[in-house]
Design an enzyme around this catalytic site. Structure first.
Site, PDB file in Angstrom:
ATOM      1  N   GLU A 129       0.828  -1.177  -0.080  1.00  0.00           N
ATOM      2  CA  GLU A 129      -0.167   0.039   0.009  1.00  0.00           C
ATOM      3  C   GLU A 129       0.739   1.306  -0.024  1.00  0.00           C
ATOM      4  O   GLU A 129       0.645   2.156   1.044  1.00  0.00           O
ATOM      5  CB  GLU A 129      -1.086   0.084   1.259  1.00  0.00           C
ATOM      6  CG  GLU A 129      -2.043  -1.127   1.250  1.00  0.00           C
ATOM      7  CD  GLU A 129      -3.193  -0.778   2.142  1.00  0.00           C
ATOM      8  OE1 GLU A 129      -2.991   0.080   2.738  1.00  0.00           O
ATOM      9  OE2 GLU A 129      -4.155  -1.487   2.147  1.00  0.00           O
ATOM     10  N   GLU A 162      -5.640  -8.026   0.934  1.00  0.00           N
ATOM     11  CA  GLU A 162      -6.237  -7.558   2.195  1.00  0.00           C
ATOM     12  C   GLU A 162      -7.693  -7.299   1.738  1.00  0.00           C
ATOM     13  O   GLU A 162      -8.086  -6.757   0.806  1.00  0.00           O
ATOM     14  CB  GLU A 162      -5.400  -6.289   2.726  1.00  0.00           C
ATOM     15  CG  GLU A 162      -4.375  -6.550   3.403  1.00  0.00           C
ATOM     16  CD  GLU A 162      -3.591  -5.230   3.901  1.00  0.00           C
ATOM     17  OE1 GLU A 162      -4.316  -4.483   4.233  1.00  0.00           O
ATOM     18  OE2 GLU A 162      -2.416  -5.211   4.179  1.00  0.00           O
TER      19      GLU A 162
HETATM   20  C1  GAL Z   1      -4.230  -1.282   5.579  1.00  0.00           C
HETATM   21  C2  GAL Z   1      -2.962  -1.887   6.004  1.00  0.00           C
HETATM   22  C3  GAL Z   1      -2.786  -2.784   7.172  1.00  0.00           C
HETATM   23  C4  GAL Z   1      -3.941  -2.393   8.073  1.00  0.00           C
HETATM   24  C5  GAL Z   1      -5.255  -2.556   7.460  1.00  0.00           C
HETATM   25  C6  GAL Z   1      -6.458  -1.930   8.134  1.00  0.00           C
HETATM   26  O1  GAL Z   1      -4.280   0.033   4.929  1.00  0.00           O
HETATM   27  O2  GAL Z   1      -2.136  -2.380   5.148  1.00  0.00           O
HETATM   28  O3  GAL Z   1      -1.637  -2.939   7.636  1.00  0.00           O
HETATM   29  O4  GAL Z   1      -3.750  -1.666   9.110  1.00  0.00           O
HETATM   30  O5  GAL Z   1      -5.254  -1.408   6.521  1.00  0.00           O
HETATM   31  O6  GAL Z   1      -6.587  -0.760   8.570  1.00  0.00           O
END
Ligand code: GAL
Length: 488
Positions: A184, A386
């Protein structure tokens, strides 16, 4: 990515889904990141990263919020129990990150063998449980020594990262064959901007500066360009070394939405936001060019972002093996009437949507995003690196149970969106819930919980939540009805 007019009727579908379109080798996983879970920040010769530094100042996340213990995942006694839980849930893959400063404590130079041994042991332990590793090389924990030299703003960061990546590939290619190069980039850049503002004692308002403001745009795009070039350099090293496997960047993709009453200034800002947050990556990786609208804006406003004519081509030619998609929510964009007239996007959450910590709950937008990759970007291999949610006051343990119904529905419906995309021909190879456990949610500290597994921070006790049970059933291909997400 096109600008989509919001249709209220598209809010979270509640239809039950079956997991049947998923092939037998589909990777069912969960994700985490080193600083958010490991603790042990001084163990075995680890060097300091920017996050050790940020959270040592109470202006960032308040007093006593830091990664010193986190969820104690560096401890083998602890993580072996966690791996046993993953196995029980039916996970077939696990995404975790390697901490750069455990491997190279000073960012460059001398290799710390203890760091290498730790992660080799962890990977062997995962594999012994039948779980395939997905290794992230970099999840925001820039070595402090390199941050002092400008971090990603410095073109030399391409070389620093490439050297680090070579150390990782040389030491882990025999154990793993899939690597996420960076996590990200846009959110990392936003977090660094926010940290700088907080450290300077500024009032940062309700929404984090996720979309770069005009005065930060040059530096933001400079960092993003260097991150992409660093990733390309790493991919080239991997290939030249003759190693086998697939590499990709985990890009947070944000379908951009405007509402029906949007005026020209809203649409202009929505298009610019799409160019900066989404197409900056997709167009360079798959088409070898940066979005014209963004480049013209930089030129017109004499903003320097250190972009050389050949950079986007270099990124394209690296020919990454997959794209990691981090999807949480779309962004509703409107023009900030107090900002510059030519560019001042602000995101907001419309009143008529169900809202999670990361924004509106819109599985339909994941489906559209995957269609966009399929139809306009050559249908690449995709890992959903994710996807997940946190809802206010949901993760409370009562009588030994955590009944996180909203997360449960969220996961079911987003897996449903992936199922539809697969049926339409998308090449999604895996899905990873963020996150396996509750953990250190950066500047939100420990109060924002994203886990499938509840963590009692007082004693490190683990309790799989209802969402974990439901995810496990989805992995088995079971149909999950709305009622399954409620338990008394
Ligand atoms: C993403 C990040 C994660 C986690 C997730 C939830 O942006 O890669 O590390 O924090 O959001 O907010």
């Amino acid at each position: 990515m096109k600008i989509f007019a919001a249709l209220c009727s598209l809010v979270a579908s509640s239809s039950a889904i079956s997991a049947t379109p998923f092939p037998p080798d589909f990777q069912w996983g969960a994700s985490s990141a080193a600083y958010q879970i490991e603790g042990a920040v001084e163990a075995d010769g680890k060097g300091k990263s920017v996050w050790d530094y940020y959270l040592s100042d109470k202006k960032i996340a308040g007093p006593d919020v830091n990664g010193n213990t986190a969820i104690n995942f560096y401890d083998r006694n602890q993580y072996l129990k966690d791996i046993a839980l993953f196995k029980k849930l039916g996970l077939t893959s696990y995404r975790f990150s390697i901490s750069w400063t455990r491997i190279l404590p000073d960012g460059t130079g001398k290799i710390n063998e203890k760091g290498i041994q730790h992660y080799r042991q962890f990977i062997c332990d995962l594999k012994a449980a039948g779980i395939k590793p997905l290794i992230t090389l970099y999840h925001w924990d820039m070595p402090l020594t390199l941050a002092a030299r400008g971090g990603w703003l410095n073109r030399d960061a391409i070389g620093w990262y490439a050297d680090y990546a070579k150390v990782i590939f040389d030491n882990f290619h025999d154990l793993a064959d899939q690597f996420v190069l960076v996590n990200e980039p846009t959110v990392e850049v936003a977090q660094n901007t926010l940290a700088a503002e907080k450290l300077a004692g500024k009032d940062v308002g309700t929404y984090p500066p996720l979309i770069p403001k005009k005065e930060n745009l040059g530096n933001a795009l400079k960092s993003l360009n260097h991150i992409l070039l660093a990733s390309a350099a790493a991919q080239n090293i991997f290939r030249k070394s003759g190693y086998e496997g697939a590499l990709g960047i985990a890009v947070p993709l944000f379908p951009i939405l405007t509402e029906k009453n949007a005026i020209a200034a809203d649409i202009n800002d929505a298009e610019m936001t799409d160019g900066i947050m989404n197409r900056w990556f997709l167009d360079s990786i798959y088409k070898g060019k940066y979005p014209e609208q963004v480049l013209s804006f930089l030129a017109l406003n004499k903003i320097d972002a250190d972009i050389l004519p050949e950079d986007a081509k270099t990124i394209h030619q690296a020919n990454f093996g997959f794209i990691g998609v981090n999807y949480y929510a779309p962004l509703y964009i409107r023009h900030d009437l107090n900002g510059d007239s030519d560019y001042a996007p602000e995101f907001y959450n419309p009143d008529d949507q169900k809202i999670a910590f990361t924004g509106p709950v819109r599985p339909d937008q994941l489906e559209r995003l995957l269609a966009e990759l399929r139809l306009n970007y050559g249908n690449p291999d995709v890992l959903i690196t994710e996807n997940g949610a946190a809802f206010k006051d949901e993760d409370i343990k009562v009588n030994g149970q955590v009944n996180d119904s909203n997360r449960c529905l969220y996961i079911r419906d987003h897996i449903g969106a992936v199922a539809k995309a697969l049926e339409q021909g998308s090449k999604v190879k895996g899905y990873y819930v963020w996150s396996s456990h509750d953990n250190l949610e950066w500047m939100s500290g420990y109060r924002t919980r994203f886990g499938l597994i509840y963590v009692d921070y007082a004693n490190q006790e683990r309790t799989p939540k209802l969402s974990a049970e439901i995810y496990s059933r989805l992995i088995k291909g079971e149909i999950i009805k709305d009622g399954d997400c409620y338990r008394s």
